[in-house]
Design a protein around this motif. Sequence first.
Motif, mmCIF file in Angstrom:
data_model
loop_
_atom_site.group_PDB
_atom_site.id
_atom_site.type_symbol
_atom_site.label_atom_id
_atom_site.label_comp_id
_atom_site.label_asym_id
_atom_site.label_seq_id
_atom_site.Cartn_x
_atom_site.Cartn_y
_atom_site.Cartn_z
ATOM 1 N N ARG A 120 0.743 -1.659 0.150
ATOM 2 C CA ARG A 120 -0.151 0.222 0.140
ATOM 3 C C ARG A 120 0.598 1.637 0.399
ATOM 4 N NH1 ARG A 120 -3.146 0.409 4.493
ATOM 5 N NH2 ARG A 120 -1.546 -0.973 5.773
ATOM 6 N N ILE A 121 1.786 1.448 -0.012
ATOM 7 C CA ILE A 121 2.567 2.322 -0.387
ATOM 8 C C ILE A 121 3.798 2.395 -1.580
ATOM 9 C CG2 ILE A 121 5.232 3.191 0.592
ATOM 10 C CD1 ILE A 121 5.154 1.594 2.639
ATOM 11 N N ALA A 122 3.328 3.630 -2.493
ATOM 12 C CA ALA A 122 3.849 3.639 -3.656
ATOM 13 C C ALA A 122 4.889 4.497 -3.753
ATOM 14 C CB ALA A 122 2.746 4.088 -4.853
ATOM 15 N N LEU A 123 5.899 4.094 -4.172
ATOM 16 C CA LEU A 123 7.162 5.055 -4.610
ATOM 17 C C LEU A 123 7.570 6.103 -5.960
ATOM 18 C CD1 LEU A 123 9.937 3.442 -1.976
ATOM 19 C CD2 LEU A 123 8.249 4.822 -1.495
ATOM 20 N N PHE A 124 7.154 7.448 -5.884
ATOM 21 C CA PHE A 124 6.865 7.754 -7.546
ATOM 22 C C PHE A 124 8.128 8.232 -7.569
ATOM 23 C CE2 PHE A 124 5.036 10.256 -10.529
ATOM 24 C CZ PHE A 124 5.553 9.638 -11.886
ATOM 25 N N ARG A 125 9.261 8.252 -8.937
ATOM 26 C CA ARG A 125 10.763 8.893 -8.248
ATOM 27 C C ARG A 125 10.889 9.261 -9.762
ATOM 28 N NH1 ARG A 125 15.456 6.094 -7.474
ATOM 29 N NH2 ARG A 125 16.229 8.168 -7.519
ATOM 30 N N PRO A 126 10.028 9.834 -10.191
ATOM 31 C CA PRO A 126 10.218 10.594 -12.032
ATOM 32 C C PRO A 126 11.544 10.763 -12.287
ATOM 33 C CG PRO A 126 8.758 11.887 -11.031
ATOM 34 C CD PRO A 126 9.267 10.617 -10.147
ATOM 35 N N ALA A 127 12.117 11.281 -13.398
ATOM 36 C CA ALA A 127 13.257 11.962 -13.985
ATOM 37 C C ALA A 127 12.836 13.227 -14.071
ATOM 38 C CB ALA A 127 13.880 11.388 -15.471
ATOM 39 N N LEU A 128 12.077 14.308 -13.322
ATOM 40 C CA LEU A 128 12.015 15.694 -13.752
ATOM 41 C C LEU A 128 13.263 16.619 -13.061
ATOM 42 C CD1 LEU A 128 8.083 15.117 -13.273
ATOM 43 C CD2 LEU A 128 9.446 15.350 -15.270
#
Length: 295
Positions: free
Chosen positions: A78-86
């Motif tokens: 239930r934990i989403a890690l979101f690391r976009p290249a921005l």
Amino acid sequence: MPTAIAVTSADMALPPQDERTLPAIVLQDVHRRPLEQALAEVQALLDQHGHLIVVSSLAAPAAERRLRTIRSLLESDRIALFRPALPPLALAVLARQLRQLASCDLGPGVLASAGRLLTHYLHAGAVLGSVARLDHVPVGLTAHAKSWMPGSRFGVVAHPEPQLVRIGPEAALAGPEFGTWLLVARGRLPGDWVTGTLAPSWRILGLRETPLPAESPAWWGTGRITEFCAYLPDLSILYQLVTSVRRTTCHWCGIDVIGDRCVFCSATAPVHEDDPRGRHRAPRQITPGHRMLTG
């Protein structure tokens, strides 16, 4: 309770865009605090909100390692890690857009998947006093040499497509083909070219300013910088973009998602050669007036 949207530094928690924008949860120094303390904080967030989406920078690998450790110890999907290249400012804008959408009737899987969709509608760049240490955009030998000349300034777009020009009377950068607002963060370089030249050429509908994120000088390779990001501010448009994409159910954890991968459990959807629904679908386009194309 709405899905919690968290960031890993206070300067990624931009002021609300509207009255519906939910506050950001700041996991400040999550990798520096005792593990037991950080673990308890994340567990409390899950107990209160059910799901947690954490937006973090690629420039913060220590924070990501700590969060992956916490997710493993909690044995939680239930934990989403979101690391976009921005760049840092665009990352903060994206986190705020997710905070806007968190107030809507979107499930946690759809909300987490929306981050990847919305990156297509951000135009992120900066005005730099030097490109000698710029790693995220290709720099030619001529531009590299000119960056050592006193008074040189460069206009750079890092996303969605790399662009680099030396600022002069004819300098121009290609921008969005739809109406956007512009967020500007001034560092140790005047931002007059951004506000006086770039904004009119991009037909910006509105402009706001914010302090420069702490990670920006390292990301752009110089402290002589004014960073900018063009974005869609309206919740109604963001909601239309997200809900226009077909939803599927994750075959592993059972939540609704958009796209071909669940951001929570990382399972990818099985694709059958005779099933056209499994094929990649391009992001929805919008017109300058923010109307959806029906094609």
